[in-house]
Design a protein around this motif. Structure first.
Motif, PDB file in Angstrom:
ATOM      1  N   VAL A 183       3.142   1.984   9.222  1.00  0.00           N
ATOM      2  CA  VAL A 183       3.947   1.286   7.919  1.00  0.00           C
ATOM      3  C   VAL A 183       4.878   2.622   7.328  1.00  0.00           C
ATOM      4  O   VAL A 183       4.917   3.667   7.364  1.00  0.00           O
ATOM      5  CB  VAL A 183       2.496   1.099   6.779  1.00  0.00           C
ATOM      6  N   ASP A 184       6.088   1.887   6.106  1.00  0.00           N
ATOM      7  CA  ASP A 184       7.190   2.820   6.048  1.00  0.00           C
ATOM      8  C   ASP A 184       6.106   3.672   5.052  1.00  0.00           C
ATOM      9  O   ASP A 184       6.084   3.155   4.491  1.00  0.00           O
ATOM     10  CB  ASP A 184       7.926   3.023   6.522  1.00  0.00           C
ATOM     11  N   ALA A 185       7.197   4.577   4.660  1.00  0.00           N
ATOM     12  CA  ALA A 185       6.554   5.642   3.363  1.00  0.00           C
ATOM     13  C   ALA A 185       7.100   5.007   2.246  1.00  0.00           C
ATOM     14  O   ALA A 185       5.732   4.302   1.669  1.00  0.00           O
ATOM     15  CB  ALA A 185       7.705   7.478   3.609  1.00  0.00           C
ATOM     16  N   GLN A 186       8.213   4.302   2.196  1.00  0.00           N
ATOM     17  CA  GLN A 186       8.293   2.974   0.817  1.00  0.00           C
ATOM     18  C   GLN A 186       7.349   2.366   0.233  1.00  0.00           C
ATOM     19  O   GLN A 186       6.832   2.328  -0.356  1.00  0.00           O
ATOM     20  CB  GLN A 186       9.636   2.814   1.321  1.00  0.00           C
ATOM     21  N   THR A 187       6.983   1.522   1.670  1.00  0.00           N
ATOM     22  CA  THR A 187       5.891   0.196   1.591  1.00  0.00           C
ATOM     23  C   THR A 187       4.186   1.156   1.196  1.00  0.00           C
ATOM     24  O   THR A 187       3.697   0.333  -0.260  1.00  0.00           O
ATOM     25  CB  THR A 187       5.759  -0.321   2.998  1.00  0.00           C
ATOM     26  N   ALA A 188       4.494   2.227   1.858  1.00  0.00           N
ATOM     27  CA  ALA A 188       3.261   2.902   1.326  1.00  0.00           C
ATOM     28  C   ALA A 188       2.745   3.183   0.270  1.00  0.00           C
ATOM     29  O   ALA A 188       1.507   3.089  -0.453  1.00  0.00           O
ATOM     30  CB  ALA A 188       3.104   4.374   2.770  1.00  0.00           C
ATOM     31  N   ASP A 189       3.687   3.890  -0.316  1.00  0.00           N
ATOM     32  CA  ASP A 189       3.806   3.657  -1.910  1.00  0.00           C
ATOM     33  C   ASP A 189       3.731   2.962  -2.582  1.00  0.00           C
ATOM     34  O   ASP A 189       2.900   3.197  -3.324  1.00  0.00           O
ATOM     35  CB  ASP A 189       5.548   5.029  -2.348  1.00  0.00           C
ATOM     36  N   ALA A 190       4.261   2.167  -2.165  1.00  0.00           N
ATOM     37  CA  ALA A 190       4.341   0.600  -3.298  1.00  0.00           C
ATOM     38  C   ALA A 190       2.974  -0.169  -3.298  1.00  0.00           C
ATOM     39  O   ALA A 190       2.490   0.066  -4.155  1.00  0.00           O
ATOM     40  CB  ALA A 190       5.345  -0.858  -2.832  1.00  0.00           C
ATOM     41  N   PHE A 191       2.187   0.275  -1.960  1.00  0.00           N
ATOM     42  CA  PHE A 191       0.882  -0.378  -2.167  1.00  0.00           C
ATOM     43  C   PHE A 191      -0.302   0.885  -2.959  1.00  0.00           C
ATOM     44  O   PHE A 191      -1.359   0.119  -3.525  1.00  0.00           O
ATOM     45  CB  PHE A 191       0.329  -0.526  -0.785  1.00  0.00           C
TER      46      PHE A 191
ATOM     47  N   ASN B  99       8.517  -7.527   3.420  1.00  0.00           N
ATOM     48  CA  ASN B  99       8.072  -7.237   4.878  1.00  0.00           C
ATOM     49  C   ASN B  99       6.812  -6.170   5.231  1.00  0.00           C
ATOM     50  O   ASN B  99       6.601  -5.824   6.056  1.00  0.00           O
ATOM     51  CB  ASN B  99       9.244  -6.269   5.522  1.00  0.00           C
ATOM     52  N   SER B 100       5.883  -6.664   3.849  1.00  0.00           N
ATOM     53  CA  SER B 100       3.919  -5.760   4.047  1.00  0.00           C
ATOM     54  C   SER B 100       3.399  -6.713   4.113  1.00  0.00           C
ATOM     55  O   SER B 100       2.408  -6.586   4.013  1.00  0.00           O
ATOM     56  CB  SER B 100       4.203  -4.924   2.904  1.00  0.00           C
ATOM     57  N   ARG B 101       4.055  -7.806   4.869  1.00  0.00           N
ATOM     58  CA  ARG B 101       2.811  -8.941   5.003  1.00  0.00           C
ATOM     59  C   ARG B 101       1.582  -8.159   5.959  1.00  0.00           C
ATOM     60  O   ARG B 101       0.319  -8.574   5.829  1.00  0.00           O
ATOM     61  CB  ARG B 101       2.887 -10.594   5.920  1.00  0.00           C
ATOM     62  N   ARG B 102       1.653  -7.981   6.954  1.00  0.00           N
ATOM     63  CA  ARG B 102       0.597  -6.960   7.910  1.00  0.00           C
ATOM     64  C   ARG B 102      -0.360  -6.048   6.965  1.00  0.00           C
ATOM     65  O   ARG B 102      -1.144  -5.843   6.963  1.00  0.00           O
ATOM     66  CB  ARG B 102       1.028  -6.723   9.268  1.00  0.00           C
ATOM     67  N   VAL B 103       0.758  -5.556   6.280  1.00  0.00           N
ATOM     68  CA  VAL B 103      -0.301  -4.039   5.910  1.00  0.00           C
ATOM     69  C   VAL B 103      -0.800  -4.448   5.029  1.00  0.00           C
ATOM     70  O   VAL B 103      -2.339  -4.511   4.247  1.00  0.00           O
ATOM     71  CB  VAL B 103       0.664  -3.134   5.059  1.00  0.00           C
ATOM     72  N   ARG B 104      -0.785  -5.664   3.937  1.00  0.00           N
ATOM     73  CA  ARG B 104      -1.324  -6.242   2.722  1.00  0.00           C
ATOM     74  C   ARG B 104      -2.718  -6.929   3.525  1.00  0.00           C
ATOM     75  O   ARG B 104      -3.980  -6.611   3.840  1.00  0.00           O
ATOM     76  CB  ARG B 104      -0.550  -7.744   2.489  1.00  0.00           C
ATOM     77  N   ALA B 105      -2.518  -7.177   4.629  1.00  0.00           N
ATOM     78  CA  ALA B 105      -3.754  -8.254   5.216  1.00  0.00           C
ATOM     79  C   ALA B 105      -5.006  -7.298   6.008  1.00  0.00           C
ATOM     80  O   ALA B 105      -6.182  -6.718   6.034  1.00  0.00           O
ATOM     81  CB  ALA B 105      -3.164  -8.784   6.635  1.00  0.00           C
ATOM     82  N   GLU B 106      -4.763  -5.923   6.035  1.00  0.00           N
ATOM     83  CA  GLU B 106      -5.468  -4.534   6.281  1.00  0.00           C
ATOM     84  C   GLU B 106      -5.834  -4.828   5.952  1.00  0.00           C
ATOM     85  O   GLU B 106      -7.169  -4.188   5.245  1.00  0.00           O
ATOM     86  CB  GLU B 106      -3.976  -3.864   7.623  1.00  0.00           C
ATOM     87  N   LEU B 107      -5.053  -4.357   3.946  1.00  0.00           N
ATOM     88  CA  LEU B 107      -5.831  -4.136   2.844  1.00  0.00           C
ATOM     89  C   LEU B 107      -6.273  -4.674   3.096  1.00  0.00           C
ATOM     90  O   LEU B 107      -8.092  -4.216   2.647  1.00  0.00           O
ATOM     91  CB  LEU B 107      -5.049  -3.225   2.353  1.00  0.00           C
ATOM     92  N   VAL B 108      -6.869  -5.916   2.873  1.00  0.00           N
ATOM     93  CA  VAL B 108      -8.321  -6.619   2.758  1.00  0.00           C
ATOM     94  C   VAL B 108      -9.055  -7.136   3.312  1.00  0.00           C
ATOM     95  O   VAL B 108     -10.333  -7.264   2.914  1.00  0.00           O
ATOM     96  CB  VAL B 108      -7.168  -8.748   2.219  1.00  0.00           C
TER      97      VAL B 108
ATOM     98  N   ASP C 143      -4.107   4.964   4.278  1.00  0.00           N
ATOM     99  CA  ASP C 143      -3.676   5.994   4.344  1.00  0.00           C
ATOM    100  C   ASP C 143      -3.850   6.679   6.099  1.00  0.00           C
ATOM    101  O   ASP C 143      -2.534   7.535   6.477  1.00  0.00           O
ATOM    102  CB  ASP C 143      -4.987   7.604   4.064  1.00  0.00           C
ATOM    103  N   GLU C 144      -4.905   6.073   6.478  1.00  0.00           N
ATOM    104  CA  GLU C 144      -5.135   5.462   8.378  1.00  0.00           C
ATOM    105  C   GLU C 144      -3.343   5.057   8.512  1.00  0.00           C
ATOM    106  O   GLU C 144      -3.137   5.578   9.289  1.00  0.00           O
ATOM    107  CB  GLU C 144      -5.499   4.728   8.360  1.00  0.00           C
ATOM    108  N   LEU C 145      -2.790   3.523   8.409  1.00  0.00           N
ATOM    109  CA  LEU C 145      -1.612   3.238   8.717  1.00  0.00           C
ATOM    110  C   LEU C 145      -0.535   4.280   8.867  1.00  0.00           C
ATOM    111  O   LEU C 145      -0.032   4.393   9.271  1.00  0.00           O
ATOM    112  CB  LEU C 145      -1.625   2.251   7.885  1.00  0.00           C
ATOM    113  N   ALA C 146      -0.560   5.061   7.570  1.00  0.00           N
ATOM    114  CA  ALA C 146       0.833   6.362   7.188  1.00  0.00           C
ATOM    115  C   ALA C 146       1.176   6.596   8.298  1.00  0.00           C
ATOM    116  O   ALA C 146       1.508   7.257   8.730  1.00  0.00           O
ATOM    117  CB  ALA C 146       0.750   6.674   5.389  1.00  0.00           C
ATOM    118  N   GLU C 147      -0.619   7.604   8.164  1.00  0.00           N
ATOM    119  CA  GLU C 147      -0.550   8.558   8.988  1.00  0.00           C
ATOM    120  C   GLU C 147      -0.603   8.591  10.895  1.00  0.00           C
ATOM    121  O   GLU C 147      -0.024   9.302  11.101  1.00  0.00           O
ATOM    122  CB  GLU C 147      -1.740   9.487   9.169  1.00  0.00           C
ATOM    123  N   ASP C 148      -0.730   7.106  11.075  1.00  0.00           N
ATOM    124  CA  ASP C 148      -0.641   6.440  12.558  1.00  0.00           C
ATOM    125  C   ASP C 148       1.633   6.021  12.522  1.00  0.00           C
ATOM    126  O   ASP C 148       1.514   5.335  13.386  1.00  0.00           O
ATOM    127  CB  ASP C 148      -1.408   5.976  12.791  1.00  0.00           C
TER     128      ASP C 148
END
Length: 529
Positions: A437-445, A479-488, A429-434
């Protein structure tokens, strides 16, 4: 020369594979079958005679086994139960050594006190593998597992210190003052060198990013600790223990996820092979030992072995049942007040002997004289009696005393997963608010994490969950490698916080950390390359 070595290697491999297969079907610890099959293999007439050099065992097997145990020690739990662990590791080890030595000198005239003390030191340290594997499978209280593991780690150092001093006394004259001074030098030197080497290796390993290089350095470390310390007249065992503990307690800052994943797998396989090989080598050597057991009759051996085993088991049980007065040392420690008579009975009964005892006994020098073969045989019989006599009865004892908590570990793991998934959703949620991360990637995760969270909630609500929550979910965008790393990373931080606050145990932390290692994009990229 090459052919006998090949035959021995082949026998070791066949026995290990057979023991693994039978252990899974019979539901017994591997160590029991390895002892039985290893000894049976020793009496096959076609096999070559095997005499294991003491130096091979002392330098080849002991350092990595001790280092592995120290590295994977649970620091918070060990500190909380420091009083019972230290009392068992030093007090009980010393008492057992003296009691066994007195028994051997009384039953076997001609065995000097130096050799008897060395033998007593060999059979005094416990090996928790069989006991803790049974306890963890049945869901015994984790504190009991922690105490057994912590005791076995420290008592290795205590026993080896007595053993080395006894071996020195076989060839040189020792006064009481000499013994005290040598002990101080041996212990203090090992501790100091271990701390220094641990600090140095932590700095070195922080700079290494390649998982394979990390494994190579980790394999070098126990030998860098053990060999120089022994050459300097210090305790190589204590140096190895301190080095492993120092690096292991800072593993999160030293090792990258990919290195942890590869290293953990490597060390589990290595320690299993080392322990298994010890059992088989002992079995192969027994054929030579039993031909002439130190000039003694077999009737004397048959009387001595069960007596020594009874002393080993009895001293431990008496120590545990009389442990109450030691609570006065630290009355506010949870490790003192929380151990009732039922827990102490199980701890007393769970002191099996194993690979470390075999390694120490096989490293008895030829200076022990013609009694060496007899002492090695007696040590093997003590291991056999404690493993086969105690390990199968341990589940019965746990059930009769009502110490099985079958659902506790899984519930703890599920609660840790729930907290980690919530932390990952909050970070998403923090990444999406800032707009990171785009909405599609955020929804998938979000869908993936919420599905996992729903399955965990279902288990905690119904206490009947079975899945890990990741089956059948769609993969994230490429293209979601960075997001995955942040969540982990968010889940790791939450798990670490829960562990430091005492809400989960070390085993739960390691289990979920291994799962997160498989999700980490850095690990995935390393594996693919």
């Amino acid at each position: 020369m090459e052919e006998p070595l090949f035959v021995v290697f082949l026998v070791v491999a066949v026995v290990v594979l057979l023991a693994r297969a039978l252990a899974g079907r019979l539901g017994v610890p591997d160590a029991i079958l390895l002892v039985l099959l290893g000894m049976a293999a020793g009496f096959v007439p076609a096999l070559p005679a095997v005499v294991v050099p003491p130096e091979l065992v002392l330098l080849g097997f002991l350092p990595p086994l001790i280092y592995h145990a120290a590295f994977f020690t649970a620091p918070r739990e060990a500190r909380a139960d420091a009083v019972p662990i230290v009392a068992l590791a030093f007090g009980l080890t010393t008492l057992t050594t003296l009691a066994v030595a007195a028994t051997v000198t009384a039953l076997l005239p001609g065995v000097g006190w130096a050799a008897a003390l060395a033998f007593g030191a060999a059979v005094s340290p416990t090996d928790p593998v069989a006991a803790t594997s049974v306890m963890q499978r049945l869901g015994a209280p984790p504190r009991m597992v922690t105490i057994l593991e912590g005791e076995s780690l420290i008592n290795d150092g205590a026993a080896l210190t007595i053993f080395v001093l006894a071996v020195e006394a076989m060839s040189t004259e020792f006064t009481l003052a000499d013994g005290v001074g040598r002990t101080v030098q041996y212990v203090a030197g090992g501790l100091a060198y271990g701390f220094v080497l641990g600090a140095v290796m932590r700095r070195v390993r922080r700079r290494i990013r390649d998982p394979v290089s990390q494994v190579i350095v980790s394999l070098m470390t126990p030998y860098l600790a053990f060999v120089p310390a022994e050459h300097a007249g210090a305790s190589g065992v204590l140096a190895t223990v301190v080095t492993g503990f120092t690096i292991g307690t800072h593993g999160e800052g030293v090792l990258q996820p990919a290195s942890r994943l590869v290293g953990t797998t490597f060390w589990r396989i290595l320690t299993f092979l080392l322990e298994s090989t010890l059992f088989v080598l002992l079995g192969l050597e027994i054929r030579e030992i039993v031909r002439e057991p130190g000039g003694r009759t077999w009737g004397m051996v048959a009387a001595t072995a069960p007596t020594v085993a009874a002393v080993v088991i009895g001293v431990r049980l008496l120590w545990e049942l009389g442990y109450g007065p030691l609570a006065l040392i630290a009355p506010n420690r949870r490790g003192q007040r929380g151990l009732g008579w039922r827990q102490r009975v199980v701890l007393g009964f769970g002191g099996m002997r194993g690979a470390i005892t075999l390694a120490i006994a096989l490293s008895l020098p030829t200076a022990a004289g013609p009694q060496r073969g007899l002492l090695v045989l007696l040590a093997a019989l003590v291991v056999l009696v404690t493993l086969i006599g105690q390990a199968p009865l341990l589940p019965v004892l746990l059930r009769r005393l009502g110490l099985i908590e079958s659902d506790r570990r899984r519930t703890e793991t599920m609660r840790a997963r729930q907290a980690g998934l919530r932390a990952a959703l909050a970070r998403l949620d923090e990444l999406a608010e800032d707009d990171d991360v785009d909405a599609q990637t955020a929804d998938a995760f979000r869908q993936m994490l919420e599905l996992r969270l729903d399955r965990v909630r279902y288990y905690l609500a119904e206490e009947d969950g079975t899945g890990d929550g990741d089956a059948g979910t769609a993969g994230p965008p490429p293209n979601s490698r960075r997001v995955r790393a942040e969540l982990v990373r968010a889940q790791r931080a939450k798990l670490t916080t829960m562990y430091r606050r005492g809400k989960i145990g070390a085993e739960t932390l390691r289990e979920i950390s291994r799962e997160l290692d498989f999700e980490d994009p850095i690990v995935i990229r390393k594996a693919r390359s």
